[in-house]
Design a protein around this motif. Structure first.
Motif, PDB file in Angstrom:
ATOM      1  N   ARG A 115       2.598 -39.833  30.708  1.00 27.67           N
ATOM      2  CA  ARG A 115       3.234 -38.394  30.079  1.00 27.67           C
ATOM      3  C   ARG A 115       2.496 -37.159  31.048  1.00 27.67           C
ATOM      4  O   ARG A 115       1.288 -37.527  31.356  1.00 27.67           O
ATOM      5  N   ALA A 116       3.248 -36.073  30.883  1.00 27.47           N
ATOM      6  CA  ALA A 116       2.521 -34.790  31.516  1.00 27.47           C
ATOM      7  C   ALA A 116       1.532 -34.335  31.156  1.00 27.47           C
ATOM      8  O   ALA A 116       0.404 -33.932  31.714  1.00 27.47           O
ATOM      9  N   ASP A 117       1.064 -34.671  29.849  1.00 30.08           N
ATOM     10  CA  ASP A 117      -0.385 -34.100  29.402  1.00 30.08           C
ATOM     11  C   ASP A 117      -1.222 -35.382  29.021  1.00 30.08           C
ATOM     12  O   ASP A 117      -2.110 -35.244  28.326  1.00 30.08           O
ATOM     13  N   GLY A 118      -1.012 -36.388  29.711  1.00 31.85           N
ATOM     14  CA  GLY A 118      -1.884 -37.537  29.856  1.00 31.85           C
ATOM     15  C   GLY A 118      -3.108 -37.499  30.776  1.00 31.85           C
ATOM     16  O   GLY A 118      -3.772 -38.601  30.911  1.00 31.85           O
ATOM     17  N   VAL A 119      -3.157 -36.428  31.425  1.00 33.94           N
ATOM     18  CA  VAL A 119      -4.150 -36.434  32.367  1.00 33.94           C
ATOM     19  C   VAL A 119      -4.626 -35.062  32.579  1.00 33.94           C
ATOM     20  O   VAL A 119      -3.973 -34.052  32.127  1.00 33.94           O
ATOM     21  N   ARG A 120      -6.236 -34.609  32.408  1.00 36.17           N
ATOM     22  CA  ARG A 120      -6.781 -33.427  32.447  1.00 36.17           C
ATOM     23  C   ARG A 120      -7.749 -33.378  33.762  1.00 36.17           C
ATOM     24  O   ARG A 120      -8.545 -34.454  33.974  1.00 36.17           O
ATOM     25  N   VAL A 121      -7.485 -32.343  34.714  1.00 40.00           N
ATOM     26  CA  VAL A 121      -8.709 -32.222  35.639  1.00 40.00           C
ATOM     27  C   VAL A 121      -9.624 -31.015  35.313  1.00 40.00           C
ATOM     28  O   VAL A 121      -9.268 -30.011  34.853  1.00 40.00           O
ATOM     29  N   ALA A 122     -10.861 -31.370  35.763  1.00 35.58           N
ATOM     30  CA  ALA A 122     -11.699 -30.070  35.617  1.00 35.58           C
ATOM     31  C   ALA A 122     -12.430 -30.100  37.015  1.00 35.58           C
ATOM     32  O   ALA A 122     -12.973 -31.201  37.625  1.00 35.58           O
ATOM     33  N   VAL A 123     -12.287 -28.845  37.724  1.00 36.38           N
ATOM     34  CA  VAL A 123     -12.793 -28.831  38.714  1.00 36.38           C
ATOM     35  C   VAL A 123     -14.004 -27.731  38.745  1.00 36.38           C
ATOM     36  O   VAL A 123     -13.915 -26.627  38.214  1.00 36.38           O
ATOM     37  N   PHE A 124     -15.162 -28.171  39.467  1.00 30.89           N
ATOM     38  CA  PHE A 124     -16.401 -27.529  39.384  1.00 30.89           C
ATOM     39  C   PHE A 124     -16.715 -26.942  40.866  1.00 30.89           C
ATOM     40  O   PHE A 124     -16.708 -27.961  41.630  1.00 30.89           O
ATOM     41  N   LYS A 125     -17.111 -25.696  41.038  1.00 29.87           N
ATOM     42  CA  LYS A 125     -17.326 -24.981  42.495  1.00 29.87           C
ATOM     43  C   LYS A 125     -18.649 -24.274  42.331  1.00 29.87           C
ATOM     44  O   LYS A 125     -19.201 -23.679  41.514  1.00 29.87           O
ATOM     45  N   ARG A 150      -5.377 -22.393  38.407  1.00 29.41           N
ATOM     46  CA  ARG A 150      -4.190 -23.025  38.848  1.00 29.41           C
ATOM     47  C   ARG A 150      -4.889 -24.356  39.798  1.00 29.41           C
ATOM     48  O   ARG A 150      -4.106 -25.057  39.858  1.00 29.41           O
ATOM     49  N   THR A 151      -6.026 -24.256  40.194  1.00 29.89           N
ATOM     50  CA  THR A 151      -6.623 -25.575  40.984  1.00 29.89           C
ATOM     51  C   THR A 151      -6.443 -26.857  40.164  1.00 29.89           C
ATOM     52  O   THR A 151      -5.894 -27.919  40.689  1.00 29.89           O
ATOM     53  N   ASN A 152      -6.891 -26.562  38.858  1.00 29.23           N
ATOM     54  CA  ASN A 152      -6.741 -27.849  37.765  1.00 29.23           C
ATOM     55  C   ASN A 152      -5.599 -28.352  37.902  1.00 29.23           C
ATOM     56  O   ASN A 152      -4.971 -29.420  37.781  1.00 29.23           O
ATOM     57  N   THR A 153      -4.304 -27.407  37.512  1.00 24.00           N
ATOM     58  CA  THR A 153      -3.000 -27.783  37.404  1.00 24.00           C
ATOM     59  C   THR A 153      -2.437 -28.224  38.495  1.00 24.00           C
ATOM     60  O   THR A 153      -1.777 -29.356  38.405  1.00 24.00           O
TER      61      THR A 153
END
Length: 188
Positions: free
Chosen positions: A137-147, A166-169
């Protein structure tokens, strides 16, 4: 004879540990709820109930003693992975250029090490991917980027920096696109 005896003891110990580990039921863990009924899960767990019928998670209950749970609707894919296999593989494919620190296919969490791109040596990033569902599903994954960015002086410490949301998306979309490609390639 002593070497054989020690090997036998270690084998017996290993089998005992594996047998005890197989007795656990990961579904019996309940989360603590906040609010007026927040202590209910603690009471149920301390009473040995876990909010369920006692026989359900026992050694000799349904699915116990090397059986399978007939009523377990959660695991229908047969993959042995607790999250969607396409999302899992696509996540690993998408970030394959970054070294991994941790990858837990049962919890659905992938954590990378810090990565410094060649074009910007004063910046580094770290990615955490969490797969939230067994379905594609489109909401089945979550990304968190740390910089982080390095200070102006050479050799100075790393300081947290703002990441463009927008990077996470964009990474989530890349994972979803790859997961769809994998599913189509497999004939699903």
């Amino acid at each position: 004879m002593s070497g054989f005896s020690n090997a036998f003891r270690f084998s017996l110990l290993g089998l005992t540990v594996l047998s005890l580990a197989a007795c656990g039921d990961p579904d019996s863990v309940t989360e603590k709820r906040s609010g007026p009924s927040g202590d209910r899960s603690r009471r149920d767990a301390s009473a040995g109930l876990g909010g369920r019928n006692r026989d359900e998670g026992s050694l000799f209950g349904p699915g116990g003693l090397f059986g399978t749970k007939a009523n377990n609707a959660k695991d229908t894919s047969g993959t042995g992975v607790a999250v969607n296999a396409y999302l899992w593989r696509a996540s690993l494919d998408t970030i394959n250029f970054i070294p991994l620190v941790s990858a837990d296919p049962f919890g659905g969490v992938i954590i990378t090490d810090w990565y410094t791109p060649a074009e910007s040596p004063s910046e580094r990033m770290k990615v955490q991917i969490t797969i939230l569902d067994r379905e594609l599903r489109a909401d089945g994954v979550r990304v968190a980027v740390f910089k982080q960015q390095q200070g102006a002086r050479t050799g100075s410490t790393w300081v947290d920096a703002q990441v463009d949301p927008r990077t996470n998306t964009e990474i989530e979309n890349a994972i979803l696109t790859r997961a769809r490609q994998l599913r189509i390639a497999q004939g699903g």
